[in-house]
Scaffold this active site. Structure first.
Site, PDB file in Angstrom:
ATOM      1  CB  ALA A   1      -0.874   0.005   1.422  1.00 58.70           C
TER       2      ALA A   1
ATOM      3  CD  GLU B   1       1.914  -5.825   5.696  1.00 54.90           C
ATOM      4  OE1 GLU B   1       2.507  -6.330   6.050  1.00 54.90           O
ATOM      5  OE2 GLU B   1       1.062  -5.882   4.653  1.00 54.90           O
TER       6      GLU B   1
ATOM      7  N   GLY C   1       0.951  -5.121   1.005  1.00 57.66           N
ATOM      8  CA  GLY C   1      -0.238  -5.356   0.110  1.00 57.66           C
ATOM      9  C   GLY C   1      -0.147  -5.981  -1.294  1.00 57.66           C
TER      10      GLY C   1
ATOM     11  CD  GLU D   1      -2.063  -7.662   3.000  1.00 55.87           C
ATOM     12  OE1 GLU D   1      -1.669  -6.360   2.446  1.00 55.87           O
ATOM     13  OE2 GLU D   1      -2.427  -8.042   4.313  1.00 55.87           O
TER      14      GLU D   1
HETATM   15  N1  CAA Z   1       4.726   3.189  -0.791  1.00 52.41           N
HETATM   16  C1  CAA Z   1       5.106   4.433  -1.252  1.00 52.41           C
HETATM   17  N2  CAA Z   1       6.084   4.485  -1.950  1.00 52.41           N
HETATM   18  C2  CAA Z   1       7.044   3.732  -2.167  1.00 52.41           C
HETATM   19  C3  CAA Z   1       6.796   2.426  -1.469  1.00 52.41           C
HETATM   20  C4  CAA Z   1       5.339   2.042  -0.974  1.00 52.41           C
HETATM   21  N3  CAA Z   1       4.811   1.246  -0.566  1.00 52.41           N
HETATM   22  N4  CAA Z   1       7.700   1.514  -1.741  1.00 52.41           N
HETATM   23  C5  CAA Z   1       8.600   1.967  -2.478  1.00 52.41           C
HETATM   24  N5  CAA Z   1       7.979   3.324  -2.770  1.00 52.41           N
HETATM   25  C6  CAA Z   1       9.127   4.415  -3.247  1.00 52.41           C
HETATM   26  C7  CAA Z   1      10.047   4.898  -2.295  1.00 52.41           C
HETATM   27  O1  CAA Z   1       9.543   5.916  -1.630  1.00 52.41           O
HETATM   28  C8  CAA Z   1      10.803   5.590  -3.550  1.00 52.41           C
HETATM   29  O2  CAA Z   1      10.381   6.861  -3.743  1.00 52.41           O
HETATM   30  P1  CAA Z   1      11.384   8.183  -4.140  1.00 52.41           P
HETATM   31  O3  CAA Z   1      12.307   7.686  -5.226  1.00 52.41           O
HETATM   32  O4  CAA Z   1      10.469   9.091  -4.506  1.00 52.41           O
HETATM   33  O5  CAA Z   1      12.223   8.119  -2.736  1.00 52.41           O
HETATM   34  C9  CAA Z   1      10.735   4.640  -4.602  1.00 52.41           C
HETATM   35  O6  CAA Z   1       9.529   3.936  -4.588  1.00 52.41           O
HETATM   36  C10 CAA Z   1      11.845   3.569  -4.872  1.00 52.41           C
HETATM   37  O7  CAA Z   1      11.874   2.817  -3.461  1.00 52.41           O
HETATM   38  P2  CAA Z   1      13.372   2.675  -2.712  1.00 52.41           P
HETATM   39  O8  CAA Z   1      14.320   4.022  -2.924  1.00 52.41           O
HETATM   40  O9  CAA Z   1      13.147   2.497  -1.392  1.00 52.41           O
HETATM   41  O10 CAA Z   1      14.038   1.587  -3.571  1.00 52.41           O
HETATM   42  P3  CAA Z   1      14.912   0.254  -2.951  1.00 52.41           P
HETATM   43  O11 CAA Z   1      15.271  -0.704  -4.132  1.00 52.41           O
HETATM   44  O12 CAA Z   1      15.810   1.024  -1.853  1.00 52.41           O
HETATM   45  O13 CAA Z   1      13.990  -0.576  -2.001  1.00 52.41           O
HETATM   46  C11 CAA Z   1      11.873  -1.508  -1.367  1.00 52.41           C
HETATM   47  C12 CAA Z   1      12.840  -1.231  -2.445  1.00 52.41           C
HETATM   48  C13 CAA Z   1      12.628  -2.800  -0.539  1.00 52.41           C
HETATM   49  C14 CAA Z   1      10.687  -2.500  -2.152  1.00 52.41           C
HETATM   50  C15 CAA Z   1      11.421  -0.394  -0.270  1.00 52.41           C
HETATM   51  O14 CAA Z   1      11.065   0.653  -1.314  1.00 52.41           O
HETATM   52  C16 CAA Z   1      10.516  -0.765   0.695  1.00 52.41           C
HETATM   53  O15 CAA Z   1      10.936  -1.210   1.669  1.00 52.41           O
HETATM   54  N6  CAA Z   1       9.354  -0.398   0.471  1.00 52.41           N
HETATM   55  C17 CAA Z   1       8.079  -0.667   1.390  1.00 52.41           C
HETATM   56  C18 CAA Z   1       7.625  -1.848   1.569  1.00 52.41           C
HETATM   57  C19 CAA Z   1       6.579  -1.800   2.608  1.00 52.41           C
HETATM   58  O16 CAA Z   1       6.931  -1.637   3.734  1.00 52.41           O
HETATM   59  N7  CAA Z   1       5.347  -2.530   2.026  1.00 52.41           N
HETATM   60  C20 CAA Z   1       4.285  -2.294   3.163  1.00 52.41           C
HETATM   61  C21 CAA Z   1       3.402  -1.322   2.959  1.00 52.41           C
HETATM   62  S1  CAA Z   1       2.042  -1.227   4.244  1.00 52.41           S
HETATM   63  C22 CAA Z   1       0.986  -2.250   3.547  1.00 52.41           C
HETATM   64  O17 CAA Z   1       1.026  -2.671   2.270  1.00 52.41           O
HETATM   65  C23 CAA Z   1      -0.298  -2.404   4.124  1.00 52.41           C
HETATM   66  C24 CAA Z   1      -1.303  -3.336   3.961  1.00 52.41           C
HETATM   67  O18 CAA Z   1      -1.273  -4.602   4.350  1.00 52.41           O
HETATM   68  C25 CAA Z   1      -2.450  -3.317   2.938  1.00 52.41           C
END
Ligand code: CAA
Length: 258
Positions: free
Chosen positions: A66, A132, A109, A112
């Site tokens: 998400a 999460e 998500g 999921e």
């Molecule tokens: N939401 C919003 N933006 C996101 C995102 C997310 N879930 N995941 C990645 N991005 C964005 C980053 O903010 C970044 O944007 P900017 O370039 O503007 O800074 C861009 O995508 C590239 O990401 P990274 O620079 O972080 O890339 P990376 O290769 O270093 O890492 C990753 C990749 C491991 C996927 C890392 O981005 C990450 O950990 N993302 C979040 C994962 C996460 O926590 N997901 C769970 C969300 S909560 C949820 O989903 C609730 C539910 O159950 C419904």
């Protein structure tokens, strides 16, 4: 075809292909993207030329969860009154098979949504996780339930409690995905699978999906009763006559009539 900003759609034979397309945000699942996904799924589900749907992302990310930027300012009870996850259930309403073709990250998500699909195919670079907990929340679109049913309590608990990711080989070993293929072959394999389903009888395919999904929701006795009713009802189709006649006449069946 409808105009979308955050997804791409195309038809390849009997496969309706939907590509999540926010590469700059690792395909984070914001409200607009999920709204467009629901519309595209509905359109392919209603199109008689489509037998199965393939849902995919790009080489780096199926979806990284998400949208955290969108979620950060949200607070309770607004989240409760306006449940932003509810529209995601559009994926579950699709009656045709949905194949998730996962390359790169399928996190939160993203994992999921993949698990809401019927068959998961993974590229060799796929990584699955429910991170999460690292954000101070828990999975909210089925992760704690579907992952546990797919891979068992201990591994699911470890992943949900720590946010540890699982690679493609582990995902196949634990039964989360049906198959792992080289990255370059992911989409062709998923489309080929959809085409194969397209050669079968549409009512049998829809009922097969309904029957297997019932195993996750009904007690065994009820599930078996449902399966028996579906099985017997298919004897009312021309496709059953055709399928069995073709077997006995040692030829290929010609389905798609119902
Ligand atoms: N939401 C919003 N933006 C996101 C995102 C997310 N879930 N995941 C990645 N991005 C964005 C980053 O903010 C970044 O944007 P900017 O370039 O503007 O800074 C861009 O995508 C590239 O990401 P990274 O620079 O972080 O890339 P990376 O290769 O270093 O890492 C990753 C990749 C491991 C996927 C890392 O981005 C990450 O950990 N993302 C979040 C994962 C996460 O926590 N997901 C769970 C969300 S909560 C949820 O989903 C609730 C539910 O159950 C419904």
């Amino acid at each position: 075809m409808a105009e979308y900003e955050m997804i791409l759609t195309e038809v390849q034979g009997a496969a309706g292909v939907i590509r999540l397309n926010r590469p700059q945000a690792m395909n984070a699942l914001c409200d607009q993207l999920m709204d467009e996904l629901g519309q595209a799924l509905h359109a392919f589900d209603a199109d008689p030329a489509i037998a199965a749907i393939v849902l995919t992302g790009n080489d780096k990310a199926f979806a990284a969860g998400a949208d955290i930027r969108e979620m950060q300012p949200r607070s309770w009870p607004g989240t409760y009154l306006n449940d932003f996850i509810a529209p995601w259930e559009a994926v579950l309403g699709v009656r045709k098979p949905v194949i998730a073709a996962v390359a790169g990250f399928a996190l939160g998500g993203g994992c999921e949504v993949a698990m809401m699909c019927d068959i998961l195919l993974a590229a060799d670079n796929a990584r699955f996780g429910q991170p999460e907990i690292k954000l101070g929340i828990v999975p909210g679109a089925g992760g704690s339930q579907r992952l546990t049913r797919a891979i068992g309590k201990s591994k699911a608990m470890e992943m949900v409690l720590t946010g540890r990711m699982m690679d493609a080989a582990e995902a196949e070993r634990t039964g989360l995905v049906a198959r792992v293929v080289p990255l370059a072959e992911l989409l062709p394999e998923a489309v080929a699978l959809a085409q194969k389903i397209g050669e079968l009888s549409p009512p049998a395919v829809a009922m097969a999906k309904e029957a297997v999904n019932a195993a996750f929701e009904l007690p065994l006795r009820e599930g078996l009763r449902l399966e028996r009713r579906l099985f017997l009802s298919l004897f009312g189709t021309e496709d059953q006559k055709e399928g069995m006649a073709a077997f006995n006449e040692k030829r290929k069946p010609s389905f798609r009539r119902g």
